[in-house]
Scaffold this motif. Structure first.
Motif, PDB file in Angstrom:
ATOM      1  N   SER A 214       0.825  -1.208   0.000  1.00 57.30           N
ATOM      2  CA  SER A 214       0.000   0.000   0.000  1.00 57.30           C
ATOM      3  C   SER A 214       0.862   1.262   0.000  1.00 57.30           C
ATOM      4  O   SER A 214       0.422   2.330  -0.400  1.00 57.30           O
ATOM      5  CB  SER A 214      -0.943  -0.001   1.204  1.00 57.30           C
ATOM      6  OG  SER A 214      -0.192   0.217   2.384  1.00 57.30           O
ATOM      7  N   ARG A 215       2.096   1.119   0.478  1.00 55.23           N
ATOM      8  CA  ARG A 215       3.009   2.277   0.492  1.00 55.23           C
ATOM      9  C   ARG A 215       3.959   2.240  -0.708  1.00 55.23           C
ATOM     10  O   ARG A 215       4.929   2.976  -0.752  1.00 55.23           O
ATOM     11  CB  ARG A 215       3.841   2.263   1.776  1.00 55.23           C
ATOM     12  CG  ARG A 215       3.006   2.219   3.041  1.00 55.23           C
ATOM     13  CD  ARG A 215       3.882   2.242   4.257  1.00 55.23           C
ATOM     14  NE  ARG A 215       4.407   3.577   4.490  1.00 55.23           N
ATOM     15  CZ  ARG A 215       5.582   3.841   5.053  1.00 55.23           C
ATOM     16  NH1 ARG A 215       6.371   2.866   5.396  1.00 55.23           N
ATOM     17  NH2 ARG A 215       5.979   5.074   5.245  1.00 55.23           N
ATOM     18  N   ASP A 216       3.670   1.359  -1.659  1.00 61.14           N
ATOM     19  CA  ASP A 216       4.525   1.200  -2.843  1.00 61.14           C
ATOM     20  C   ASP A 216       5.954   0.839  -2.464  1.00 61.14           C
ATOM     21  O   ASP A 216       6.896   1.201  -3.174  1.00 61.14           O
ATOM     22  CB  ASP A 216       4.539   2.490  -3.687  1.00 61.14           C
ATOM     23  CG  ASP A 216       3.222   2.692  -4.408  1.00 61.14           C
ATOM     24  OD1 ASP A 216       2.596   1.673  -4.770  1.00 61.14           O
ATOM     25  OD2 ASP A 216       2.817   3.845  -4.585  1.00 61.14           O
ATOM     26  N   ASP A 217       6.103   0.134  -1.362  1.00 61.07           N
ATOM     27  CA  ASP A 217       7.449  -0.239  -0.922  1.00 61.07           C
ATOM     28  C   ASP A 217       7.772  -1.646  -1.436  1.00 61.07           C
ATOM     29  O   ASP A 217       7.707  -2.616  -0.694  1.00 61.07           O
ATOM     30  CB  ASP A 217       7.521  -0.173   0.616  1.00 61.07           C
ATOM     31  CG  ASP A 217       8.935  -0.301   1.131  1.00 61.07           C
ATOM     32  OD1 ASP A 217       9.844  -0.459   0.290  1.00 61.07           O
ATOM     33  OD2 ASP A 217       9.135  -0.246   2.352  1.00 61.07           O
TER      34      ASP A 217
ATOM     35  N   LEU B  88      14.796   0.902  -6.598  1.00 63.68           N
ATOM     36  CA  LEU B  88      13.383   0.528  -6.519  1.00 63.68           C
ATOM     37  C   LEU B  88      12.559   1.664  -5.884  1.00 63.68           C
ATOM     38  O   LEU B  88      11.454   1.957  -6.317  1.00 63.68           O
ATOM     39  CB  LEU B  88      13.227  -0.755  -5.699  1.00 63.68           C
ATOM     40  CG  LEU B  88      12.600  -1.939  -6.429  1.00 63.68           C
ATOM     41  CD1 LEU B  88      13.428  -2.316  -7.638  1.00 63.68           C
ATOM     42  CD2 LEU B  88      12.436  -3.134  -5.500  1.00 63.68           C
ATOM     43  N   ASN B  89      13.138   2.272  -4.856  1.00 73.13           N
ATOM     44  CA  ASN B  89      12.434   3.370  -4.191  1.00 73.13           C
ATOM     45  C   ASN B  89      12.215   4.547  -5.140  1.00 73.13           C
ATOM     46  O   ASN B  89      11.187   5.227  -5.078  1.00 73.13           O
ATOM     47  CB  ASN B  89      13.221   3.840  -2.963  1.00 73.13           C
ATOM     48  CG  ASN B  89      13.234   2.790  -1.875  1.00 73.13           C
ATOM     49  OD1 ASN B  89      12.383   1.908  -1.839  1.00 73.13           O
ATOM     50  ND2 ASN B  89      14.206   2.868  -0.979  1.00 73.13           N
TER      51      ASN B  89
ATOM     52  N   TYR C 203       8.555   5.289  -3.518  1.00 77.81           N
ATOM     53  CA  TYR C 203       8.431   5.090  -2.065  1.00 77.81           C
ATOM     54  C   TYR C 203       9.125   6.225  -1.330  1.00 77.81           C
ATOM     55  O   TYR C 203      10.231   6.626  -1.675  1.00 77.81           O
ATOM     56  CB  TYR C 203       9.052   3.736  -1.690  1.00 77.81           C
ATOM     57  CG  TYR C 203       9.094   3.466  -0.210  1.00 77.81           C
ATOM     58  CD1 TYR C 203       7.928   3.470   0.546  1.00 77.81           C
ATOM     59  CD2 TYR C 203      10.311   3.219   0.435  1.00 77.81           C
ATOM     60  CE1 TYR C 203       7.963   3.224   1.900  1.00 77.81           C
ATOM     61  CE2 TYR C 203      10.358   2.966   1.794  1.00 77.81           C
ATOM     62  CZ  TYR C 203       9.182   2.968   2.525  1.00 77.81           C
ATOM     63  OH  TYR C 203       9.230   2.729   3.873  1.00 77.81           O
ATOM     64  N   LYS C 204       8.450   6.720  -0.300  1.00 76.08           N
ATOM     65  CA  LYS C 204       8.965   7.902   0.396  1.00 76.08           C
ATOM     66  C   LYS C 204       9.786   7.583   1.641  1.00 76.08           C
ATOM     67  O   LYS C 204      10.384   8.482   2.237  1.00 76.08           O
ATOM     68  CB  LYS C 204       7.792   8.816   0.814  1.00 76.08           C
ATOM     69  CG  LYS C 204       7.039   9.405  -0.348  1.00 76.08           C
ATOM     70  CD  LYS C 204       7.802  10.571  -0.951  1.00 76.08           C
ATOM     71  CE  LYS C 204       7.043  11.191  -2.114  1.00 76.08           C
ATOM     72  NZ  LYS C 204       7.929  11.918  -3.020  1.00 76.08           N
TER      73      LYS C 204
ATOM     74  N   GLU D 158      11.159   8.680   6.571  1.00 85.03           N
ATOM     75  CA  GLU D 158      11.512  10.080   6.837  1.00 85.03           C
ATOM     76  C   GLU D 158      11.260  10.956   5.624  1.00 85.03           C
ATOM     77  O   GLU D 158      11.944  11.949   5.404  1.00 85.03           O
ATOM     78  CB  GLU D 158      12.977  10.154   7.280  1.00 85.03           C
ATOM     79  CG  GLU D 158      13.180   9.535   8.650  1.00 85.03           C
ATOM     80  CD  GLU D 158      14.643   9.444   9.037  1.00 85.03           C
ATOM     81  OE1 GLU D 158      15.477  10.087   8.392  1.00 85.03           O
ATOM     82  OE2 GLU D 158      14.930   8.711   9.978  1.00 85.03           O
ATOM     83  N   GLU D 159      10.256  10.534   4.845  1.00 84.65           N
ATOM     84  CA  GLU D 159       9.857  11.303   3.667  1.00 84.65           C
ATOM     85  C   GLU D 159      11.019  11.573   2.727  1.00 84.65           C
ATOM     86  O   GLU D 159      11.193  12.686   2.228  1.00 84.65           O
ATOM     87  CB  GLU D 159       9.172  12.618   4.101  1.00 84.65           C
ATOM     88  CG  GLU D 159       7.781  12.436   4.696  1.00 84.65           C
ATOM     89  CD  GLU D 159       6.771  11.869   3.688  1.00 84.65           C
ATOM     90  OE1 GLU D 159       6.621  12.441   2.602  1.00 84.65           O
ATOM     91  OE2 GLU D 159       6.147  10.835   4.000  1.00 84.65           O
ATOM     92  N   GLU D 160      11.859  10.538   2.526  1.00 81.41           N
ATOM     93  CA  GLU D 160      12.956  10.701   1.591  1.00 81.41           C
ATOM     94  C   GLU D 160      12.397  10.773   0.173  1.00 81.41           C
ATOM     95  O   GLU D 160      11.305  10.266  -0.098  1.00 81.41           O
ATOM     96  CB  GLU D 160      13.931   9.519   1.663  1.00 81.41           C
ATOM     97  CG  GLU D 160      14.742   9.454   2.937  1.00 81.41           C
ATOM     98  CD  GLU D 160      14.212   8.396   3.896  1.00 81.41           C
ATOM     99  OE1 GLU D 160      12.976   8.185   3.920  1.00 81.41           O
ATOM    100  OE2 GLU D 160      15.022   7.811   4.632  1.00 81.41           O
ATOM    101  N   GLY D 161      13.164  11.366  -0.705  1.00 77.47           N
ATOM    102  CA  GLY D 161      12.772  11.426  -2.108  1.00 77.47           C
ATOM    103  C   GLY D 161      13.943  10.992  -2.972  1.00 77.47           C
ATOM    104  O   GLY D 161      14.969  10.546  -2.446  1.00 77.47           O
ATOM    105  N   PRO D 162      13.789  11.124  -4.275  1.00 75.64           N
ATOM    106  CA  PRO D 162      14.847  10.695  -5.195  1.00 75.64           C
ATOM    107  C   PRO D 162      16.221  11.286  -4.870  1.00 75.64           C
ATOM    108  O   PRO D 162      17.234  10.631  -5.040  1.00 75.64           O
ATOM    109  CB  PRO D 162      14.345  11.200  -6.545  1.00 75.64           C
ATOM    110  CG  PRO D 162      12.877  11.237  -6.397  1.00 75.64           C
ATOM    111  CD  PRO D 162      12.602  11.619  -4.986  1.00 75.64           C
TER     112      PRO D 162
END
Lengths: 138, 266
Positions: free
Chosen positions: A58-61, B159-160, B165-166, B169-173
């Motif tokens: 659900s979190r796209d993980d 993959l993230n 996927y964040k 800790e709300e990481e991004g690319p």
């Protein structure tokens, strides 16, 4: 026969009170012990159940999904089989993209075969496989 | 005894002589004595019962409390051991180590198989699950383990980026690219062994281990090249680039390749 009303023993009353208190203490300590033992036992296994894998999804993980598949496999946990199949699919898909772009045809075909096999076994979760296809540009 | 008036045989408890009817003086005293004895006996009996009952009541309760206190103490000691994160980790490691020791042959065979088949992801999770990194039996695998873990870390970060996927800790690319850059820039030091002054002839780099390390590096390079659309030259040179340079290059590519994921990011 004499029917004299006996005076209660204050020491016995005090001890009874202590026993009641001890029962509550034992219940509280027992819960605490259960909590930590349960936590430790769970953390020892590294495995994930279907609800945890569903949460990851659900979190796209997808990385966590693949990790869960491996950990469950190593720990003999097969409860989340369809999620394992989806994880197999995503892993093969990610590898397929590398091998096909690099021109490693034989390895690419091997991954494609894994993907096709997984597709057939994943049931309702195929919607997530479709989503993965879009993400990986398949 | 005999009646002092008529000499007839009478009992000690007879108040009067059944023959002449005169009062038996001895009987009155005897009856009074017996009554006294009876009362004394009853009182003693009562006292014994009371004291015994009280003693039993107190003792049984004290024993119950002592047992409960002992159980609570044991539970608290165990809880203390389990509630402490370090102890918990220690217990966990001990348990896993025992399992590994028990299945040493299988574990070694599995590792060997994973190494031969270049199963980087599987091996990295196998190492984690069986806590093999500090296991002295596998010191020869030291660089192989680092390679597998580095490959998996880069794979996870890619993959993230791909799935958006964040993280917690709300990481991004940008953060994922930074992570990848760390593993690539550290590769030669930690996987290649420069940091540890490894001898190329070391058993960690010999035979199948050496082939695995070489293939893992190539597989990592291919993976980064494909997912960031790098040229052959860029991919090959990333191993000698600085951390910031790699991160900048990857992020630049990432913004073009995964615009949906990078939505809103500058």
């Amino acid at each position: 026969m004499k029917n004299k009303k006996k005076k209660p023993d204050p020491v016995v009353m005090l001890l009874d009170f202590v026993i009641v208190v001890m029962i509550f203490v034992l219940i509280a300590v027992g819960f605490r012990l259960y909590f930590y033992v349960h936590l430790t036992t769970r953390s020892m296994k590294f495995s994930q159940d279907a609800s945890r894998m569903s949460f990851d999804l659900s979190r796209d993980d997808y990385a966590a999904l693949i990790e869960g598949k491996y950990m469950n496999t190593f720990n003999g946990n097969n409860d989340a089989k369809s999620y394992h199949v989806l994880a197999d699919y995503v892993e093969a898909l990610s590898q397929y993209k590398i091998f096909s772009k690099k021109g490693y045809d034989e390895k690419a075909l091997e991954q494609k075969t894994k993907m096709d096999r997984s597709r057939k076994e994943m049931g309702d979760l195929s919607v997530f496989a479709d989503k993965a296809d879009v993400m990986f540009g398949n | 005894m005999k009646c002092k008036y008529c000499g007839y045989n009478i009992g000690l408890e007879d108040e009067r002589c059944p023959h002449c009817g005169n009062i038996n003086d001895e009987a009155a005293k005897h009856i009074a004595d017996m009554k006294q004895y009876q009362e004394d006996y009853e009182q003693t009996k009562e006292a014994v019962i009371t004291k015994t009952t009280r003693f039993n009541n107190r003792t049984s309760r004290a024993v119950i409390i002592a047992i409960m206190a002992a159980v609570a103490a044991v539970m608290l000691i165990i809880t203390g051991r389990y509630s402490d994160i370090e102890s918990r980790e220690k217990i966990k490691k001990e348990k896993v180590a025992k399992e590994v020791e028990k299945n040493r042959e299988n574990v070694t065979a599995t590792l060997k198989e994973m190494e031969e088949h270049r199963e980087y992801l599987a091996m990295s999770y196998y190492i984690l699950n069986h806590q093999l990194r500090g296991d002295e039996h596998y010191s020869d695998y030291s660089r192989v383990f680092t390679a597998a873990i580095s490959y998996r870390s880069i794979y996870d970060d890619i993959l993230n980026i791909v799935d958006g996927y964040k993280g917690y800790e709300e990481e991004g690319p940008k953060e994922w690219c930074d992570n990848i850059a760390i593993y690539i820039s550290d590769w030669n030091s930690y996987v290649g062994g420069e940091f540890w002054d490894d001898s190329p002839e070391s058993s960690m780099h010999a035979g199948e281990h050496g082939a695995f390390l070489s293939d893992a590096k190539k597989a990592t390079q291919d993976m980064v090249q494909v997912y960031f659309d790098l040229s052959d030259e860029q991919a090959a040179s990333m191993w000698t680039m600085g951390r910031d340079e790699i991160s900048g290059m990857l992020y630049e590519k990432c913004r073009d390749l995964y615009p949906e994921v990078n939505g809103g990011e500058e």
